[in-house]
Design a protein around this motif. Structure first.
Motif, PDB file in Angstrom:
ATOM      1  N   CYS A 432       0.829  -1.214   0.000  1.00  0.00           N
ATOM      2  CA  CYS A 432       0.000   0.000   0.000  1.00  0.00           C
ATOM      3  C   CYS A 432       0.863   1.263   0.000  1.00  0.00           C
ATOM      4  O   CYS A 432       1.673   1.459   0.912  1.00  0.00           O
ATOM      5  CB  CYS A 432      -0.880  -0.014   1.245  1.00  0.00           C
ATOM      6  N   PRO A 433       0.658   2.159  -0.981  1.00  0.00           N
ATOM      7  CA  PRO A 433       1.451   3.394  -1.006  1.00  0.00           C
ATOM      8  C   PRO A 433       1.096   4.334   0.151  1.00  0.00           C
ATOM      9  O   PRO A 433       1.846   5.254   0.462  1.00  0.00           O
ATOM     10  CB  PRO A 433       1.097   4.028  -2.355  1.00  0.00           C
ATOM     11  N   GLY A 434      -0.066   4.091   0.789  1.00  0.00           N
ATOM     12  CA  GLY A 434      -0.474   4.934   1.918  1.00  0.00           C
ATOM     13  C   GLY A 434       0.087   4.436   3.247  1.00  0.00           C
ATOM     14  O   GLY A 434      -0.287   4.950   4.296  1.00  0.00           O
ATOM     15  N   LYS A 435       1.014   3.476   3.209  1.00  0.00           N
ATOM     16  CA  LYS A 435       1.469   2.814   4.444  1.00  0.00           C
ATOM     17  C   LYS A 435       1.886   3.812   5.535  1.00  0.00           C
ATOM     18  O   LYS A 435       1.357   3.783   6.646  1.00  0.00           O
ATOM     19  CB  LYS A 435       2.615   1.863   4.116  1.00  0.00           C
ATOM     20  N   ASP A 436       2.820   4.688   5.230  1.00  0.00           N
ATOM     21  CA  ASP A 436       3.316   5.593   6.278  1.00  0.00           C
ATOM     22  C   ASP A 436       2.255   6.621   6.679  1.00  0.00           C
ATOM     23  O   ASP A 436       2.136   6.993   7.845  1.00  0.00           O
ATOM     24  CB  ASP A 436       4.600   6.298   5.814  1.00  0.00           C
ATOM     25  N   PHE A 437       1.496   7.081   5.689  1.00  0.00           N
ATOM     26  CA  PHE A 437       0.419   8.034   5.948  1.00  0.00           C
ATOM     27  C   PHE A 437      -0.589   7.430   6.935  1.00  0.00           C
ATOM     28  O   PHE A 437      -1.012   8.080   7.898  1.00  0.00           O
ATOM     29  CB  PHE A 437      -0.256   8.390   4.612  1.00  0.00           C
ATOM     30  N   VAL A 438      -0.957   6.182   6.708  1.00  0.00           N
ATOM     31  CA  VAL A 438      -1.973   5.527   7.529  1.00  0.00           C
ATOM     32  C   VAL A 438      -1.493   5.381   8.976  1.00  0.00           C
ATOM     33  O   VAL A 438      -2.225   5.688   9.925  1.00  0.00           O
ATOM     34  CB  VAL A 438      -2.331   4.146   6.923  1.00  0.00           C
ATOM     35  N   VAL A 439      -0.245   4.943   9.144  1.00  0.00           N
ATOM     36  CA  VAL A 439       0.264   4.769  10.512  1.00  0.00           C
ATOM     37  C   VAL A 439       0.398   6.135  11.197  1.00  0.00           C
ATOM     38  O   VAL A 439       0.154   6.278  12.397  1.00  0.00           O
ATOM     39  CB  VAL A 439       1.596   3.979  10.513  1.00  0.00           C
ATOM     40  N   LEU A 440       0.721   7.165  10.413  1.00  0.00           N
ATOM     41  CA  LEU A 440       0.771   8.521  10.988  1.00  0.00           C
ATOM     42  C   LEU A 440      -0.628   8.958  11.437  1.00  0.00           C
ATOM     43  O   LEU A 440      -0.805   9.436  12.568  1.00  0.00           O
ATOM     44  CB  LEU A 440       1.346   9.513   9.961  1.00  0.00           C
ATOM     45  N   VAL A 441      -1.617   8.772  10.575  1.00  0.00           N
ATOM     46  CA  VAL A 441      -2.971   9.217  10.914  1.00  0.00           C
ATOM     47  C   VAL A 441      -3.504   8.453  12.130  1.00  0.00           C
ATOM     48  O   VAL A 441      -4.121   9.039  13.023  1.00  0.00           O
ATOM     49  CB  VAL A 441      -3.913   9.076   9.688  1.00  0.00           C
ATOM     50  N   GLY A 442      -3.224   7.164  12.181  1.00  0.00           N
ATOM     51  CA  GLY A 442      -3.644   6.375  13.344  1.00  0.00           C
ATOM     52  C   GLY A 442      -3.031   6.945  14.619  1.00  0.00           C
ATOM     53  O   GLY A 442      -3.712   7.103  15.634  1.00  0.00           O
ATOM     54  N   ARG A 443      -1.754   7.279  14.540  1.00  0.00           N
ATOM     55  CA  ARG A 443      -1.090   7.846  15.731  1.00  0.00           C
ATOM     56  C   ARG A 443      -1.659   9.217  16.065  1.00  0.00           C
ATOM     57  O   ARG A 443      -1.830   9.571  17.226  1.00  0.00           O
ATOM     58  CB  ARG A 443       0.419   7.935  15.498  1.00  0.00           C
ATOM     59  N   LEU A 444      -1.963  10.013  15.030  1.00  0.00           N
ATOM     60  CA  LEU A 444      -2.498  11.361  15.293  1.00  0.00           C
ATOM     61  C   LEU A 444      -3.834  11.289  16.028  1.00  0.00           C
ATOM     62  O   LEU A 444      -4.114  12.121  16.895  1.00  0.00           O
ATOM     63  CB  LEU A 444      -2.662  12.143  13.984  1.00  0.00           C
ATOM     64  N   LEU A 445      -4.646  10.273  15.696  1.00  0.00           N
ATOM     65  CA  LEU A 445      -5.915  10.134  16.420  1.00  0.00           C
ATOM     66  C   LEU A 445      -5.638   9.913  17.909  1.00  0.00           C
ATOM     67  O   LEU A 445      -6.235  10.552  18.769  1.00  0.00           O
ATOM     68  CB  LEU A 445      -6.736   8.960  15.868  1.00  0.00           C
TER      69      LEU A 445
END
Ligand code: HEM
Length: 483
Positions: A432-445
């Motif tokens: 998934c090209p969104g891999k780092d974005f997704v883990v960042l967003v999860g952490r931001l929540l």
């Protein structure tokens, strides 16, 4: 502990025929579909077959089956050792297998097969994936401010709903907020400030439903669901106007990205359909499942985890001068571990497929199995990420599981992104090209949540493809210790 191994050459393990039974064509596939959806449920469906054949590599039928899918027969890989065969694009073909054994009509995507359905050997795969990498890189600094702006408003609404009604439906708020957040983060334009108004999430959900309903149950009478959702595709016409309105948003908001797409050699309209899909299906569809999933696990966790997270988050933000920066978030090890653990327990995309490109040998923990060229491989991801041979107490949510040297060694077994968390997506793989974005967003929540609240309670249930979280109480942080 064995390395993820799937090999086309020699093996030291005993070679076994792949056990399992597809039954009588057509009739058994329908019976199995009913077991999967209604009589057993997905976990039991796979577990009973693993138990029956004493094997985590097994032949079985997957839903939806007839008439939606032409062939429901797969070889299921149901442990952490055999599952990674699905990431090796030199051995498996990933053409048109994104949703599994059926593929939604391309009239839902402007007549194009979008990136998720392309094998890396197809020339447009690298071009579209590069376009997405470029967008994510160029908008890197916009993500945290866009998240804060949109989710601060969500939390304010949530608080007033809890005060007024004693509860707040997080999924509903998240649907609206994530949609605006993604538009703002990727393209700098909040969809709700355009002609779409507040209709984006509803229009998107309708379009997503047409593509994913073969994999869903809604709790309607079985016979109705079987006929309407699982047997024939719903007509794409149902979402035509909604799709047109969404497309209009992308063609105007994503102007810069579309200019970039043309430079990469893509047609402007093909790129726009791809951006719509990556934003609405991949990203929005993902956020709808991911964020309630994380909050749900936090709600069910021991309150002491809330205390530890609040302490880590607030002290790190304080040390960064009171600001939530990327640098600060990177330093929050417990927060990262909690997000990995939520992704391990409930990978938002549970099914992965790939067709053997050649004759192969697949290894589980205790045996090797020969697969013939052209056979369909299928992985039910929770069985790989909850594999008791890799994870202690594998079915339990342990927030700090990935801390320390031993914890770090487990990170490669987190594979929600269609690849190990320790590796990166490229234009030549299918991660998934969104891999780092997704883990960042999860952490931001998690970060924003514990900057505002000491603790909370919520009712956690299930809905369609994920968790339903209804927040029932929020303990706000005392004014003096907030950021
Ligand atoms: C591919 C999961 C968010 C774009 C995939 C795959 C998975 C996945 C499992 C591989 C599917 C397969 O080939 O079998 C998720 C989850 C997300 C998420 C769980 C959020 C929680 C995103 C985001 C983007 C994105 C934010 C935005 C760029 C894509 C694309 C592909 C893909 C374009 C196809 C990759 C390729 O063809 O090489 N995602 N994803 N996803 N994802 Fe994500």
């Amino acid at each position: 502990m064995a390395e993820g191994a799937a090999t086309s050459t020699a093996t030291t393990l005993p070679v076994r025929d792949i056990p399992g039974d597809y039954g009588i064509p057509f009739a058994s596939a329908i019976r199995d579909r009913l077991d999967f959806y209604y009589f057993q449920g997905q976990d039991k469906y796979f577990q009973t077959r693993v138990d029956k054949y004493h094997s985590t590599v097994v032949r079985l039928n997957v839903p939806p089956g007839p008439f939606m899918a032409t062939d429901p027969r797969v070889i299921a890989v149901l442990d952490a050792n055999s599952f990674p065969i699905l990431f090796d694009v030199s051995k498996v073909e990933k053409k048109d297998v994104f949703t599994g054994t059926y593929m939604p009509s391309t009239s839902l995507t402007g007549g194009y097969r979008v990136c998720s359905y392309l094998d890396p050997s197809e020339p447009n795969h690298a071009k579209v994936k590069q376009l997405l990498f470029n967008i994510l890189a160029s908008r890197k600094d916009a993500v945290i401010p866009a998240f804060r702006a949109n989710f601060t408003a969500l939390f304010e609404t949530m608080e007033s709903q809890v005060t007024a009604a004693g509860k707040s439906d997080f999924n509903k708020l998240n649907d609206n907020t994530s949609f605006d957040f993604l538009g703002e983060a990727y393209f700098g334009v909040r969809p709700s400030s355009t002609a779409l108004g507040s209709t984006g999430p509803t229009k998107s959900t309708k379009w997503l439903f047409l593509q994913l309903c073969p994999l869903m149950t809604l709790g309607l009478p079985k016979i109705l669901e079987e006929l309407l959702l699982h047997t024939f595709p719903l007509p794409p016409l149902i979402a035509k106007c909604d799709y047109k309105a969404l497309y209009k948003y992308f063609s105007s908001a994503a102007g810069n990205a579309l200019d970039n797409a043309e430079k990469l050699g893509l047609k402007r309209d093909e790129a726009c359909h791809n951006l719509l899909f990556a934003t609405v299906f991949n990203s929005y569809g993902g956020m709808k499942v991911l964020l309630p999933g994380i909050l749900g696990w936090l709600a069910k966790a021991d309150k002491s985890l809330h205390v530890r997270l609040a302490k880590e988050i607030r002290s790190t933000v304080l040390a960064e001068g009171g600001k939530v920066t990327l640098n600060a978030v990177e330093k929050m090890d417990l927060t990262r571990s909690v997000v990995y653990e939520a992704l391990r327990m409930d990978p938002p995309v549970k099914y992965q497929y790939g067709k053997a490109k050649q004759d192969l040998v697949i290894e589980s923990h205790d045996a090797a199995f020969k697969v013939k060229k052209g056979e369909m491989l299928f992985g039910y991801q929770p069985f790989a990420t909850r594999d008791p041979k890799v994870f202690d107490d594998a079915d339990r949510f342990i927030g700090d599981r990935f801390l320390g040297d031993e914890g770090k060694k487990l990170i490669k077994y987190v594979v929600w992104s269609n690849g190990p968390e320790s590796e990166s997506p490229t234009v030549s793989n299918k991660q998934c090209p969104g891999k780092d974005f997704v883990v960042l967003v999860g952490r931001l929540l998690v970060v924003e949540f514990f900057l505002r609240y000491d603790t909370f309670t919520a009712d956690v249930g299930t809905v369609l493809l994920g968790s339903q979280v209804t927040v029932t109480s929020l303990t706000k942080v005392a004014a003096s210790s907030s950021d």
